[in-house]
Every structure is written in C-alpha cells, then in structure tokens.
Motif scaffolding. Structure first.
Motif, mmCIF file in Angstrom:
data_model
loop_
_atom_site.group_PDB
_atom_site.id
_atom_site.type_symbol
_atom_site.label_atom_id
_atom_site.label_comp_id
_atom_site.label_asym_id
_atom_site.label_seq_id
_atom_site.Cartn_x
_atom_site.Cartn_y
_atom_site.Cartn_z
ATOM 1 N N GLY A 137 65.367 49.979 40.263
ATOM 2 C CA GLY A 137 64.947 48.634 39.918
ATOM 3 C C GLY A 137 65.158 48.328 38.449
ATOM 4 N N ALA A 138 64.838 49.288 37.590
ATOM 5 C CA ALA A 138 65.027 49.102 36.156
ATOM 6 C C ALA A 138 66.501 48.892 35.817
ATOM 7 C CB ALA A 138 64.479 50.306 35.396
ATOM 8 N N LEU A 139 67.378 49.624 36.464
ATOM 9 C CA LEU A 139 68.808 49.469 36.216
ATOM 10 C C LEU A 139 69.299 48.103 36.688
ATOM 11 C CD1 LEU A 139 70.066 53.033 37.213
ATOM 12 C CD2 LEU A 139 69.794 52.094 34.910
ATOM 13 N N ILE A 140 68.784 47.639 37.824
ATOM 14 C CA ILE A 140 69.134 46.299 38.300
ATOM 15 C C ILE A 140 68.668 45.251 37.294
ATOM 16 C CG2 ILE A 140 68.679 44.558 40.082
ATOM 17 C CD1 ILE A 140 68.388 46.931 42.070
ATOM 18 N N GLY A 141 67.431 45.401 36.831
ATOM 19 C CA GLY A 141 66.906 44.467 35.847
ATOM 20 C C GLY A 141 67.718 44.465 34.565
ATOM 21 N N ALA A 142 68.143 45.643 34.116
ATOM 22 C CA ALA A 142 68.950 45.732 32.894
ATOM 23 C C ALA A 142 70.283 45.023 33.075
ATOM 24 C CB ALA A 142 69.171 47.202 32.533
ATOM 25 N N ALA A 143 70.919 45.211 34.229
ATOM 26 C CA ALA A 143 72.210 44.565 34.480
ATOM 27 C C ALA A 143 72.068 43.044 34.497
ATOM 28 C CB ALA A 143 72.790 45.064 35.798
ATOM 29 N N SER A 200 72.142 38.755 40.578
ATOM 30 C CA SER A 200 71.158 39.723 41.065
ATOM 31 C C SER A 200 71.134 39.755 42.587
ATOM 32 C CB SER A 200 69.771 39.367 40.519
ATOM 33 O OG SER A 200 68.777 40.208 41.066
ATOM 34 N N ALA A 201 71.191 38.569 43.203
ATOM 35 C CA ALA A 201 71.181 38.509 44.665
ATOM 36 C C ALA A 201 72.440 39.142 45.250
ATOM 37 C CB ALA A 201 71.051 37.053 45.120
ATOM 38 N N ILE A 202 73.577 38.947 44.573
ATOM 39 C CA ILE A 202 74.819 39.567 45.044
ATOM 40 C C ILE A 202 74.732 41.085 44.909
ATOM 41 C CG2 ILE A 202 77.285 39.822 44.553
ATOM 42 C CD1 ILE A 202 77.277 36.872 43.693
ATOM 43 N N LEU A 203 74.215 41.544 43.780
ATOM 44 C CA LEU A 203 74.113 42.984 43.531
ATOM 45 C C LEU A 203 73.227 43.680 44.561
ATOM 46 C CD1 LEU A 203 74.607 45.473 41.718
ATOM 47 C CD2 LEU A 203 72.693 44.721 40.306
ATOM 48 N N THR A 204 72.142 43.036 44.947
ATOM 49 C CA THR A 204 71.183 43.647 45.876
ATOM 50 C C THR A 204 71.383 43.221 47.325
ATOM 51 O OG1 THR A 204 69.578 41.865 45.556
ATOM 52 C CG2 THR A 204 69.459 43.746 44.043
ATOM 53 N N GLY A 205 72.350 42.344 47.561
ATOM 54 C CA GLY A 205 72.515 41.831 48.908
ATOM 55 C C GLY A 205 71.372 40.943 49.346
ATOM 56 N N ILE A 227 63.754 44.390 33.158
ATOM 57 C CA ILE A 227 63.624 45.813 33.503
ATOM 58 C C ILE A 227 62.223 46.085 34.052
ATOM 59 C CG2 ILE A 227 63.427 48.124 32.505
ATOM 60 C CD1 ILE A 227 65.752 47.408 30.656
ATOM 61 N N ALA A 228 61.204 45.604 33.344
ATOM 62 C CA ALA A 228 59.826 45.840 33.783
ATOM 63 C C ALA A 228 59.536 45.163 35.115
ATOM 64 C CB ALA A 228 58.856 45.342 32.711
ATOM 65 N N ALA A 229 59.990 43.918 35.272
ATOM 66 C CA ALA A 229 59.706 43.174 36.505
ATOM 67 C C ALA A 229 60.333 43.844 37.723
ATOM 68 C CB ALA A 229 60.206 41.736 36.368
ATOM 69 N N HIS A 230 61.581 44.262 37.587
ATOM 70 C CA HIS A 230 62.268 44.891 38.721
ATOM 71 C C HIS A 230 61.720 46.291 39.003
ATOM 72 C CE1 HIS A 230 65.625 42.119 39.768
ATOM 73 N NE2 HIS A 230 65.323 41.615 38.566
ATOM 74 N N ALA A 231 61.355 47.026 37.964
ATOM 75 C CA ALA A 231 60.803 48.367 38.173
ATOM 76 C C ALA A 231 59.423 48.298 38.825
ATOM 77 C CB ALA A 231 60.725 49.107 36.843
ATOM 78 N N LEU A 232 58.552 47.447 38.312
ATOM 79 C CA LEU A 232 57.208 47.336 38.878
ATOM 80 C C LEU A 232 57.247 46.777 40.297
ATOM 81 C CD1 LEU A 232 55.319 45.991 35.735
ATOM 82 C CD2 LEU A 232 54.896 48.180 36.869
ATOM 83 N N GLY A 233 58.099 45.778 40.530
ATOM 84 C CA GLY A 233 58.181 45.187 41.856
ATOM 85 C C GLY A 233 58.584 46.182 42.924
ATOM 86 N N ARG A 234 59.450 47.128 42.568
ATOM 87 C CA ARG A 234 59.876 48.137 43.539
ATOM 88 C C ARG A 234 58.992 49.375 43.497
ATOM 89 N NH1 ARG A 234 63.920 45.037 41.954
ATOM 90 N NH2 ARG A 234 65.589 44.476 43.425
ATOM 91 N N GLY A 235 58.358 49.617 42.356
ATOM 92 C CA GLY A 235 57.513 50.804 42.241
ATOM 93 C C GLY A 235 56.253 50.754 43.066
ATOM 94 N N ILE A 236 55.807 49.548 43.437
ATOM 95 C CA ILE A 236 54.586 49.421 44.229
ATOM 96 C C ILE A 236 54.852 49.561 45.723
ATOM 97 C CG2 ILE A 236 54.683 46.927 44.648
ATOM 98 C CD1 ILE A 236 51.576 48.985 43.600
ATOM 99 N N LEU A 237 56.104 49.469 46.141
ATOM 100 C CA LEU A 237 56.420 49.474 47.573
ATOM 101 C C LEU A 237 56.046 50.774 48.283
ATOM 102 C CD1 LEU A 237 59.844 47.569 47.652
ATOM 103 C CD2 LEU A 237 57.504 46.678 47.776
ATOM 104 N N ALA A 254 55.892 39.961 43.463
ATOM 105 C CA ALA A 254 55.555 40.671 42.225
ATOM 106 C C ALA A 254 56.544 40.344 41.117
ATOM 107 C CB ALA A 254 55.528 42.183 42.479
ATOM 108 N N GLU A 255 57.826 40.377 41.428
ATOM 109 C CA GLU A 255 58.858 40.098 40.425
ATOM 110 C C GLU A 255 58.694 38.693 39.848
ATOM 111 O OE1 GLU A 255 63.620 39.362 40.587
ATOM 112 O OE2 GLU A 255 62.873 41.070 41.749
ATOM 113 N N THR A 256 58.474 37.711 40.720
ATOM 114 C CA THR A 256 58.302 36.331 40.270
ATOM 115 C C THR A 256 57.057 36.192 39.414
ATOM 116 O OG1 THR A 256 59.381 35.518 42.284
ATOM 117 C CG2 THR A 256 58.063 33.938 41.039
#
Length: 252
Positions: free
Chosen positions: A42-48, A74-79, A143-153, A237-239
């Motif tokens: 998630g952090a890498l996605i957020g950084a990109a 971002s939507a393209i990267l994650t499908g 980075i924080a938003a994408h990491a936290l959003g996926r880290g809670i799953l 969470a991300e939003t």
C-alpha cells in the motif's frame, strides 16, 4: 527472508495489476501469510500515486486536474480492486431487502445507483482533499493513507465471520492474530515515518474508527465479511485519512 519476499510478491500480485511472479494457483498457499505485507505494498502504491501527482503539478497542471489524473492512475494500477468493493456494498446494502438479496446484488457485476453515487462521493472527496494538500505533504500523505487503509484489513478479516459459504474472502482464509498485528504495526510505523506523530496517530485512530464502522454495518446488513466488505473498508479509510490531512495541512 525468502518467506517475506514471497509474501511481498503475492501481495503485489493481489493488490495491483503489475505482472509480479508469485506462487502458482488462483489462491497461492502463502496468501494468508502475505497479509502482513499489505501495508508495505500500500505504501508503494501511495508513493507512486503521490509522485505522479507532484510531477503533474511541477509541469503546470492545475492541482485539481493533477489530483484527478493521479487518482485515475491509482485505479489503473490496482485494477480498481477496492473501489469495486465499495460500489458493491453500497448497491447491496442500499438495494437489498434482506440478507440473501443483499449478497446476491453484491455478487452482480453490474453497477447500480447506490454504487455509482458512493463512487462519485468517494472520488470527489479524495479529489478535493488531494488537491488541497500542499506539495510537501502529498507523497507522505498518500503513503500513510494507502498503508493504513490496507494495514487494517487483516484485523477485520480475523475478527469478522464469513457472510457466505463460498466467495473470495472464505476461499482466501483468515490470517492469524500474529499476522494481523504485524500488518497493523507495519502500517502504523509507515504512518509515523511519513507524517508528524500527531497526524499519524490521528490517521491511525481514524482508520480504526472507519474499520469498526464498516464491520458493524456489515454484521448488521449481511452477517459478516466478504471480499467486497474488506475492499470497501479500505476505500472508506483511505478517503477519511486524505480528508483529515487536507483539513489539517491545507494552506489558508
């Protein structure tokens, strides 16, 4: 170390559209263990996404347009994996009369009115928030938003019962407590390294509150988790984090 790298590759293959080699099979045997790497990916996605947004701003693209293009990338990267989950739970929870009909609607690939509306609201909120965040905070904030959003799953997956007897969530299996704690801990560390300690803690608290709210709603509506519930929780969470950061960091 090899196990960690295998888990990283599996997490990348699941969370993105990148052609990352990973263990064979629709559901690799290390998939449950790979949950611990969700916040790292998630952090890498957020950084990109953040670097793209900053790059567009640097060549004169207006902040609002740069944010829109970055979110589209971002939507393209994650499908649009998690966006699809958010739309499905909105359609199911909003349009179904009972538990069975809600689950049936969620399984339908067509987009309904509730799903379209929640995607519009989510995109507009993220768009305006990202456009308002100053340049120096765009990459760390994403980075924080994408990491936290996926880290809670993983914790949500561990705690919630399955709503279906089949489906992606049940087939994937539930991570153990150690994996859930590792994922949450990595997400918090990434947030603390990316943001000020106060913003990081507020973002982590907001993530926990939104995860609890989505879990509570899912229990009431369909009796537990599906893959869509987890994906929708990530988007909420991300939003929420991006809106929170925009409120605290946006220049007057």
């Amino acid at each position: 170390m090899n196990e960690w790298f295998d888990d990283f590759k599996t997490a990348v293959a699941f969370l993105t559209r990148l052609p990352m080699p990973h263990p064979d099979g629709a559901m690799p045997p290390n998939f449950v263990r790979a949950h611990r790497m969700f916040p790292v990916v998630g952090a890498l996605i957020g950084a990109a996404v953040g670097l793209l947004c900053l790059g567009l701003r640097s060549v004169g693209v207006p902040d609002l347009a740069a944010a829109a293009l970055a979110l589209g990338a971002s939507a393209i990267l994650t499908g649009a994996l998690h966006e699809d989950g958010l739309a499905d739970i909105a359609d199911g929870f909003g349009g179904g009369r009972d538990r069975e009909s809600k689950l049936e609607i969620m399984r339908d690939s067509r987009l309904g009115t509730y799903g379209a509306m929640i995607l519009l609201v989510s995109f507009a909120a993220k768009l305006s928030a990202l456009a308002a965040i100053p340049d120096g905070h765009v990459v760390p904030g994403l980075i924080a938003a994408h990491a936290l959003g996926r880290g809670i799953l993983p914790a949500m997956s561990l705690q919630l019962p399955y709503a279906r007897k089949d489906g992606l969530a049940r087939n994937a299996g539930q991570p153990d407590a150690a994996t859930a704690v590792m994922a949450a801990g990595l997400a918090l560390v990434i947030a603390l390294l990316s943001l000020s300690w106060s913003n990081a803690l507020l973002a982590a608290i907001a993530t926990g509150i939104t995860a609890f709210a989505v879990a509570w709603l899912a229990l009431r509506q369909i009796g537990g988790q599906t893959g869509d519930v987890l994906g929708g929780a990530e988007q909420v969470a991300e939003t929420t984090i991006l809106v929170l950061l925009a409120a605290r960091l946006a220049q007057p």
